[in-house]
Design a protein around this motif. Structure first.
Motif, PDB file in Angstrom:
ATOM      1  N   ALA A 185       0.705  -1.262  -0.116  1.00 43.44           N
ATOM      2  CA  ALA A 185      -0.041   0.073   0.015  1.00 43.44           C
ATOM      3  C   ALA A 185       0.755   1.207   0.009  1.00 43.44           C
ATOM      4  CB  ALA A 185      -1.071  -0.093   1.200  1.00 43.44           C
ATOM      5  N   GLU A 186       2.059   1.126   0.742  1.00 46.06           N
ATOM      6  CA  GLU A 186       2.877   2.561   0.897  1.00 46.06           C
ATOM      7  C   GLU A 186       3.635   2.521  -0.536  1.00 46.06           C
ATOM      8  OE1 GLU A 186       4.040   2.049   5.740  1.00 46.06           O
ATOM      9  OE2 GLU A 186       5.623   1.318   3.918  1.00 46.06           O
ATOM     10  N   ALA A 187       3.933   1.503  -1.312  1.00 48.48           N
ATOM     11  CA  ALA A 187       4.378   1.546  -2.558  1.00 48.48           C
ATOM     12  C   ALA A 187       3.751   2.162  -3.452  1.00 48.48           C
ATOM     13  CB  ALA A 187       5.177   0.080  -3.017  1.00 48.48           C
ATOM     14  N   ASP A 188       2.299   1.552  -3.682  1.00 47.16           N
ATOM     15  CA  ASP A 188       1.303   2.037  -4.230  1.00 47.16           C
ATOM     16  C   ASP A 188       1.209   3.822  -4.374  1.00 47.16           C
ATOM     17  OD1 ASP A 188       0.913  -0.336  -5.176  1.00 47.16           O
ATOM     18  OD2 ASP A 188      -1.108  -0.719  -4.073  1.00 47.16           O
ATOM     19  N   GLN A 189       1.013   4.217  -3.018  1.00 49.76           N
ATOM     20  CA  GLN A 189       1.189   5.791  -2.816  1.00 49.76           C
ATOM     21  C   GLN A 189       2.321   6.248  -3.180  1.00 49.76           C
ATOM     22  OE1 GLN A 189      -0.151   5.858   1.352  1.00 49.76           O
ATOM     23  NE2 GLN A 189      -1.905   4.966   1.169  1.00 49.76           N
ATOM     24  N   LEU A 190       3.587   5.916  -3.134  1.00 51.75           N
ATOM     25  CA  LEU A 190       4.513   6.718  -3.508  1.00 51.75           C
ATOM     26  C   LEU A 190       4.753   6.618  -4.876  1.00 51.75           C
ATOM     27  CD1 LEU A 190       7.053   7.816  -2.025  1.00 51.75           C
ATOM     28  CD2 LEU A 190       8.360   5.746  -2.257  1.00 51.75           C
ATOM     29  N   SER A 191       4.301   5.744  -5.795  1.00 48.94           N
ATOM     30  CA  SER A 191       4.493   5.702  -6.835  1.00 48.94           C
ATOM     31  C   SER A 191       3.710   6.615  -7.602  1.00 48.94           C
ATOM     32  CB  SER A 191       4.010   4.289  -7.614  1.00 48.94           C
ATOM     33  OG  SER A 191       2.434   4.106  -7.563  1.00 48.94           O
ATOM     34  N   ILE A 192       2.667   7.426  -7.051  1.00 48.72           N
ATOM     35  CA  ILE A 192       1.911   8.464  -7.559  1.00 48.72           C
ATOM     36  C   ILE A 192       3.080   9.537  -8.041  1.00 48.72           C
ATOM     37  CG2 ILE A 192       0.439  10.560  -6.874  1.00 48.72           C
ATOM     38  CD1 ILE A 192      -1.012   8.242  -5.393  1.00 48.72           C
ATOM     39  N   TRP A 193       4.027   9.706  -7.293  1.00 49.07           N
ATOM     40  CA  TRP A 193       5.037  10.872  -7.622  1.00 49.07           C
ATOM     41  C   TRP A 193       5.365  11.058  -8.952  1.00 49.07           C
ATOM     42  CZ3 TRP A 193       4.682  15.150  -4.692  1.00 49.07           C
ATOM     43  CH2 TRP A 193       4.420  15.098  -3.455  1.00 49.07           C
ATOM     44  N   TYR A 194       5.584   9.652  -9.490  1.00 55.16           N
ATOM     45  CA  TYR A 194       6.080   9.736 -10.949  1.00 55.16           C
ATOM     46  C   TYR A 194       5.042  10.428 -11.945  1.00 55.16           C
ATOM     47  CZ  TYR A 194       7.528   7.667 -15.707  1.00 55.16           C
ATOM     48  OH  TYR A 194       8.143   7.479 -16.766  1.00 55.16           O
ATOM     49  N   ASP A 195       3.805   9.953 -11.670  1.00 58.97           N
ATOM     50  CA  ASP A 195       2.995  10.458 -12.475  1.00 58.97           C
ATOM     51  C   ASP A 195       2.658  12.033 -12.239  1.00 58.97           C
ATOM     52  OD1 ASP A 195       1.571   8.150 -13.856  1.00 58.97           O
ATOM     53  OD2 ASP A 195       1.297   7.628 -11.776  1.00 58.97           O
ATOM     54  N   VAL A 196       2.707  12.815 -10.924  1.00 59.63           N
ATOM     55  CA  VAL A 196       2.880  13.981 -10.621  1.00 59.63           C
ATOM     56  C   VAL A 196       4.018  14.639 -11.567  1.00 59.63           C
ATOM     57  CG1 VAL A 196       3.336  15.851  -9.084  1.00 59.63           C
ATOM     58  CG2 VAL A 196       1.917  13.826  -8.421  1.00 59.63           C
ATOM     59  N   GLY A 197       5.066  14.151 -11.729  1.00 58.35           N
ATOM     60  CA  GLY A 197       6.288  14.718 -12.337  1.00 58.35           C
ATOM     61  C   GLY A 197       5.837  14.834 -13.690  1.00 58.35           C
ATOM     62  N   GLY A 198       5.337  13.552 -14.316  1.00 59.40           N
ATOM     63  CA  GLY A 198       4.745  13.498 -15.849  1.00 59.40           C
ATOM     64  C   GLY A 198       3.646  14.600 -16.056  1.00 59.40           C
ATOM     65  N   ILE A 199       2.583  15.059 -15.090  1.00 59.56           N
ATOM     66  CA  ILE A 199       1.657  16.011 -15.434  1.00 59.56           C
ATOM     67  C   ILE A 199       2.353  17.297 -15.530  1.00 59.56           C
ATOM     68  CG2 ILE A 199      -0.260  17.175 -14.388  1.00 59.56           C
ATOM     69  CD1 ILE A 199      -0.897  14.681 -13.174  1.00 59.56           C
ATOM     70  N   ILE A 200       2.944  17.608 -14.745  1.00 55.69           N
ATOM     71  CA  ILE A 200       3.797  18.984 -14.679  1.00 55.69           C
ATOM     72  C   ILE A 200       4.893  19.015 -15.980  1.00 55.69           C
ATOM     73  CG2 ILE A 200       5.322  20.327 -13.396  1.00 55.69           C
ATOM     74  CD1 ILE A 200       4.825  19.142 -10.836  1.00 55.69           C
ATOM     75  N   GLY A 201       5.391  17.841 -16.143  1.00 54.85           N
ATOM     76  CA  GLY A 201       6.322  17.953 -17.161  1.00 54.85           C
ATOM     77  C   GLY A 201       5.850  18.133 -18.544  1.00 54.85           C
ATOM     78  N   GLY A 202       4.784  17.264 -18.853  1.00 53.90           N
ATOM     79  CA  GLY A 202       3.880  17.637 -20.234  1.00 53.90           C
ATOM     80  C   GLY A 202       3.204  18.826 -20.294  1.00 53.90           C
ATOM     81  N   THR A 203       2.707  19.474 -19.284  1.00 49.88           N
ATOM     82  CA  THR A 203       2.144  21.078 -19.428  1.00 49.88           C
ATOM     83  C   THR A 203       3.342  22.067 -19.729  1.00 49.88           C
ATOM     84  OG1 THR A 203       0.557  20.101 -17.857  1.00 49.88           O
ATOM     85  CG2 THR A 203       0.582  22.458 -18.150  1.00 49.88           C
ATOM     86  N   ILE A 204       4.307  22.021 -18.888  1.00 48.05           N
ATOM     87  CA  ILE A 204       5.571  23.000 -19.130  1.00 48.05           C
ATOM     88  C   ILE A 204       6.198  22.718 -20.580  1.00 48.05           C
ATOM     89  CG2 ILE A 204       7.614  23.822 -18.282  1.00 48.05           C
ATOM     90  CD1 ILE A 204       6.685  23.402 -15.423  1.00 48.05           C
ATOM     91  N   GLN A 205       6.382  21.657 -20.788  1.00 49.42           N
ATOM     92  CA  GLN A 205       7.171  21.451 -22.032  1.00 49.42           C
ATOM     93  C   GLN A 205       6.262  21.589 -23.303  1.00 49.42           C
ATOM     94  OE1 GLN A 205       9.028  17.346 -21.900  1.00 49.42           O
ATOM     95  NE2 GLN A 205       9.609  17.738 -19.901  1.00 49.42           N
ATOM     96  N   GLY A 206       4.868  21.459 -23.229  1.00 48.46           N
ATOM     97  CA  GLY A 206       3.987  21.672 -24.278  1.00 48.46           C
ATOM     98  C   GLY A 206       3.925  23.094 -24.407  1.00 48.46           C
ATOM     99  N   LEU A 207       3.871  23.981 -23.402  1.00 49.54           N
ATOM    100  CA  LEU A 207       3.738  25.428 -23.332  1.00 49.54           C
ATOM    101  C   LEU A 207       4.922  25.922 -24.220  1.00 49.54           C
ATOM    102  CD1 LEU A 207       2.632  28.081 -22.628  1.00 49.54           C
ATOM    103  CD2 LEU A 207       3.494  27.828 -20.256  1.00 49.54           C
TER     104      LEU A 207
END
Length: 502
Positions: free
Chosen positions: A334-356
């Motif tokens: 359960a802890e590993a599942d919650q921690l893996s979220i940060w990879y997707d958080v980085g992807g969200i920010i990266g896609g938006t900024i790089q697209g801009l």
């Protein structure tokens, strides 16, 4: 001295805001959350791999304890002798899913360009939800365990889920033009990462009751989402009487630049160019472009091969990150599942900024190249992350920024650019086909990668898995290098012309 039209830099978001209605917002949200729900059901499988592996293998028990009879009843769930065999089969299921998903993408893109996109998307969501429910919940409730049955269900699930991406990208392409496409699609392509976060959150909340309830929850929400899409999604502005994209290009000069395809020829005279996304002749229904014609469009093959390498890395994190954290560091599932979220958080920010940034430069490939170069360094750093959750989360988010960001941009904004080139201006029904080709080729690479990851990990260890990721990321840069060189030359040429104009 007048500045050529190709060199005028208007604010990309100005044309976007002036044409935005509440219908655009509804379409944005419906397509966003429909694909998020599809990804949430995929993420559920990766988040419960440890629980499934434990269920499918015998547990150590006291040798002096009496053996429960009948043996077949009490041990029917033990499909494998040890956890290593179960892990290899889970990797095989990932590969099966991605291969069927890849094949389905090539077909779904063609189907989506010929049938109602709303019907295709809704059918895929509801049918896939029923398959996921049968795979993870129904089999556990009935205590029915069979390797071939699992494989067949996952093949069908891959085919059904493949209807999602080409359809939602095509709908977004119908509603949002070139104005600010990098930013809009960069923000919108976070739907996959949001789905991963949602799937991880739902799975971690109900995992204590059994992994079958994780599948039950995500399947139920996905089915409900498919019903909402069927009754609420508008696939084109003409369905509500709004002008189609490109119909009013002559009314504002900003649209001339905003709708210019990034993949087109910048040296062509402005008077000879027509960047209409929809056919201007209302009497003739536009014909869908053929599969081989789409493959021959400039940039399609190169970006498809590059995406095959990049999606391999991105999906390896998607499928194996929670398992890696639990297996390598000994953290609770359960802890590993919650921690893996940060990879997707980085992807969200990266896609938006790089697209801009790509909107400002009006070029995509150089932005991808810089991000992928940093991705190589971040992969090397993450492979040596210490046994510390805060440090691991930070490096994980950075890695997601430089890998997930480019992956989101290729699969959404760049696919839309490729499908809306001036070469296919006579065939507006090209976007779903091109998207299917790019994402389908990427899924083939990802499918091969998932089996290789489990094989490399079992024989060489996790460190060699990360070396493999670095090799694939470098290959991505290699495939798009001709486009990088071409777009950098265009940038330098435009800069020289601007200096002369001043």
């Amino acid at each position: 001295m007048a500045v050529p039209g190709a060199l005028r830099r208007q604010p990309a978001n100005r044309g976007l805001v002036s044409h935005c209605t509440h219908h655009h917002i509804v379409v944005f949200l419906l397509t966003f959350f429909s694909y998020s729900l599809l990804h949430a059901s995929r993420k559920t499988f990766s988040n419960v791999k440890v629980s499934i592996s434990s269920q499918w293998t015998p547990s150590p028990w006291n040798s002096t304890a009496p053996e429960l009879q009948p043996y077949e009843l009490w041990n029917s769930s033990h499909l494998f002798q040890n956890a290593e065999e179960a892990t290899l089969f889970l990797g095989t299921l990932d590969t099966i899913f991605l291969f069927s998903y890849a094949v389905g993408l090539f077909v779904s893109g063609i189907v989506g360009d010929r049938l109602n996109l709303r019907w295709v998307l809704s059918f895929g969501m509801c049918s896939s939800a029923l398959v996921v429910f049968s795979f993870g919940t129904l089999t556990e409730w009935l205590h029915f365990y069979n390797k071939w049955f699992y494989c067949c269900l996952w093949v069908v699930n891959g085919l059904l889920q493949s209807t999602g991406w080409p359809c939602v990208v095509a709908v977004m392409g119908n509603w949002f033009g070139k104005a600010g496409r990098g930013f809009v699609f960069g923000l919108w392509s976070a739907c996959a990462s949001v789905g991963n976060i949602l799937g991880a959150f739902l799975a971690s909340c109900v995992l204590k009751y059994g992994y079958e309830y994780a599948f039950l929850v995500t399947a139920s929400v996905q089915f409900a989402g498919g019903v909402v899409v069927f009754f609420g999604l508008l696939t084109s502005p003409k369905e509500v009487g709004l002008p189609e994209l490109g119909a009013d290009e002559d009314e504002a000069s900003v649209e001339e630049d905003a709708n210019r395809p990034l993949m087109g020829n910048d040296d062509v005279d402005d008077d000879d160019q027509n960047y209409s996304i929809q056919a201007t002749d209302n009497d003739n229904q536009p014909k869908a472009i053929g599969f081989f014609q789409a493959c021959c469009l400039p940039g399609v093959v190169l970006y498809s091969l590059a995406y095959a390498c990049l999606k391999l890395v991105n999906y390896s994190f998607f499928f194996w990150l929670p398992f890696y954290l639990s297996n390598n560091f000994g953290w609770k599932e359960a802890e590993a599942d919650q921690l893996s979220i940060w990879y997707d958080v980085g992807g969200i920010i990266g896609g938006t900024i790089q697209g801009l940034i790509s909107d400002v430069l009006q070029k995509r490939a150089p932005v991808l190249a810089v991000s992928l170069l940093f991705a190589v360094g971040s992969l090397f750093g993450y492979s040596r992350s210490p046994n510390s959750k805060p440090i691991n989360a930070v490096i994980m988010a950075i890695t997601g920024f430089f890998i997930g960001g480019p992956s989101n941009m290729i699969s959404s904004a760049i696919s839309a650019d490729l499908g809306r080139q001036d070469l296919v201006k006579g065939s507006s029904e090209a976007l779903a086909t091109v998207t299917g080709i790019v994402d389908g080729t990427g899924s083939i690479g990802a499918a091969v990668g998932q089996y290789l990851v489990s094989l490399i990990q079992e024989n060489l260890g996790w460190m060699w898995v990360f070396y493999f990721f670095i090799l694939m990321t470098s290959s991505t840069i290699l495939f798009i290098s001709p486009l990088i060189v071409r777009e950098i030359r265009l940038l330098l040429h435009e800069r020289r012309l601007r200096m002369l104009a001043e």
